[in-house]
Design a protein around this motif. Sequence first.
Motif, PDB file in Angstrom:
ATOM      1  N   GLY A 132     -89.460  83.995  -1.761  1.00 60.77           N
ATOM      2  CA  GLY A 132     -89.990  83.657  -0.391  1.00 60.77           C
ATOM      3  C   GLY A 132     -89.086  84.214   0.643  1.00 60.77           C
ATOM      4  O   GLY A 132     -89.692  84.962   1.820  1.00 60.77           O
ATOM      5  N   ALA A 133     -87.724  84.551   0.340  1.00 60.07           N
ATOM      6  CA  ALA A 133     -87.006  85.295   1.362  1.00 60.07           C
ATOM      7  C   ALA A 133     -87.390  86.519   1.265  1.00 60.07           C
ATOM      8  O   ALA A 133     -87.319  87.307   2.483  1.00 60.07           O
ATOM      9  CB  ALA A 133     -85.422  84.793   0.978  1.00 60.07           C
ATOM     10  N   GLY A 134     -87.592  87.224   0.181  1.00 59.90           N
ATOM     11  CA  GLY A 134     -88.031  88.430   0.221  1.00 59.90           C
ATOM     12  C   GLY A 134     -89.186  88.857   0.839  1.00 59.90           C
ATOM     13  O   GLY A 134     -89.375  89.922   1.394  1.00 59.90           O
ATOM     14  N   ALA A 135     -90.360  87.952   0.816  1.00 61.62           N
ATOM     15  CA  ALA A 135     -91.566  88.287   1.544  1.00 61.62           C
ATOM     16  C   ALA A 135     -91.130  88.154   3.037  1.00 61.62           C
ATOM     17  O   ALA A 135     -92.028  88.701   3.954  1.00 61.62           O
ATOM     18  CB  ALA A 135     -92.645  86.908   0.922  1.00 61.62           C
ATOM     19  N   LEU A 136     -90.428  87.276   3.372  1.00 71.81           N
ATOM     20  CA  LEU A 136     -90.166  87.154   4.809  1.00 71.81           C
ATOM     21  C   LEU A 136     -89.133  88.131   5.328  1.00 71.81           C
ATOM     22  O   LEU A 136     -88.866  88.558   6.688  1.00 71.81           O
ATOM     23  CB  LEU A 136     -89.250  85.724   5.199  1.00 71.81           C
ATOM     24  CG  LEU A 136     -90.529  84.567   5.339  1.00 71.81           C
ATOM     25  CD1 LEU A 136     -89.802  83.450   5.204  1.00 71.81           C
ATOM     26  CD2 LEU A 136     -91.401  84.655   6.187  1.00 71.81           C
ATOM     27  N   GLY A 137     -88.326  88.941   4.471  1.00 66.55           N
ATOM     28  CA  GLY A 137     -87.516  89.851   4.797  1.00 66.55           C
ATOM     29  C   GLY A 137     -87.861  90.989   5.907  1.00 66.55           C
ATOM     30  O   GLY A 137     -87.172  91.096   6.781  1.00 66.55           O
ATOM     31  N   PRO A 138     -88.945  91.806   5.476  1.00 70.30           N
ATOM     32  CA  PRO A 138     -89.287  92.935   6.324  1.00 70.30           C
ATOM     33  C   PRO A 138     -89.509  92.327   7.717  1.00 70.30           C
ATOM     34  O   PRO A 138     -89.202  93.103   8.738  1.00 70.30           O
ATOM     35  CB  PRO A 138     -90.633  93.211   5.707  1.00 70.30           C
ATOM     36  CG  PRO A 138     -90.393  92.888   4.214  1.00 70.30           C
ATOM     37  CD  PRO A 138     -89.699  91.603   4.162  1.00 70.30           C
ATOM     38  N   ALA A 139     -90.187  91.073   8.056  1.00 67.17           N
ATOM     39  CA  ALA A 139     -90.298  90.475   9.399  1.00 67.17           C
ATOM     40  C   ALA A 139     -89.279  90.302   9.948  1.00 67.17           C
ATOM     41  O   ALA A 139     -89.020  90.490  11.229  1.00 67.17           O
ATOM     42  CB  ALA A 139     -91.339  89.147   9.438  1.00 67.17           C
ATOM     43  N   LEU A 140     -88.025  89.692   9.229  1.00 65.66           N
ATOM     44  CA  LEU A 140     -86.717  89.636   9.799  1.00 65.66           C
ATOM     45  C   LEU A 140     -86.181  90.814  10.384  1.00 65.66           C
ATOM     46  O   LEU A 140     -85.424  90.709  11.368  1.00 65.66           O
ATOM     47  CB  LEU A 140     -85.908  88.597   8.771  1.00 65.66           C
ATOM     48  CG  LEU A 140     -84.720  88.347   9.563  1.00 65.66           C
ATOM     49  CD1 LEU A 140     -84.709  87.128  10.463  1.00 65.66           C
ATOM     50  CD2 LEU A 140     -83.669  87.842   8.375  1.00 65.66           C
TER      51      LEU A 140
END
Length: 300
Positions: A132-140
């Motif tokens: 989940g964190a990896g999926a949100l990483g680029p957006a962050l």
Amino acid sequence: MVPEPEFTSYYGRPILKEPTWKQPDVPLYLFLGGMAGASALLAEGAELSGRPALVRVARVAAAAGSGAGSALLVHDLGRPARFLNMLRVFKVTSPLSVGSWILAPFSGLAGAAAASEVTGRLPIIGRLAGLGAGALGPALATYTAVLLADTSVPAWHEAHRELPFVFAGSGAAAAGGLAMVATPLDEAGPGRRMAMVGGVVELAATEAMLRRIGLHAEVYQKGRPGVLLKVARALTAVGVALTPFGRRSRLISTVAGASYLGGSVLTRFGVFQAGLASARDPKYVVVPQKDRVSRKESSS
């Protein structure tokens, strides 16, 4: 000789209100968010390729970066309740609202993944949290560039096309650089590649930005912002040049990784201070407006 015009406003007041965001809180938040987001993505790549030491370094970096960044953001806001209030509404047209909804779940997921990695407990939950964190990483790593560009601050707004690429490359360079510093050489391969690609993207996007934005490039090249960004580009270039030689040398790998990290930090401070400088000087508001009016009149 006609003297150069001096652009002033009524009673010496600036045309735009300068952002009240605190330093070093906000520039550090921009840096930590980029590093944390890219680190979460790097952790998943390391997991798939069977590099446990790199997984641990990247997951801890993602959790620590997002946690420290959240603390800096709350300090800038003044009260924790203000951050919680931003989560009461989700407004897709507001980068600040979207960013809040990216940061909050990312921090929780990255923290859970890191805790599971360090303690060895609840590995399935930790793995899912890491995904989940990896999926949100680029957006962050990139939403903060959109946040700056969405303001009326001239130097940020004019750079709206390239700034997300600058921040994405800088975040990747920082995450990869940290992996090069803290991971054994035989497991740091993905970190080296991420740092090198990120550094090249950052340098290329910065150059494209300065060529395109015309008058506004001045604030990125003069005064304190100019010095910060010049040193940032030099450090990033050193990291890119040394990375191929860091495969077999612990010392060179550490120097290259530290160069990436230093360049990423200074990039955020330089971009932030360039925006403040452009808001203070009426020239960066008046001259582009006159140019747009002239072009409109000549085309009609």
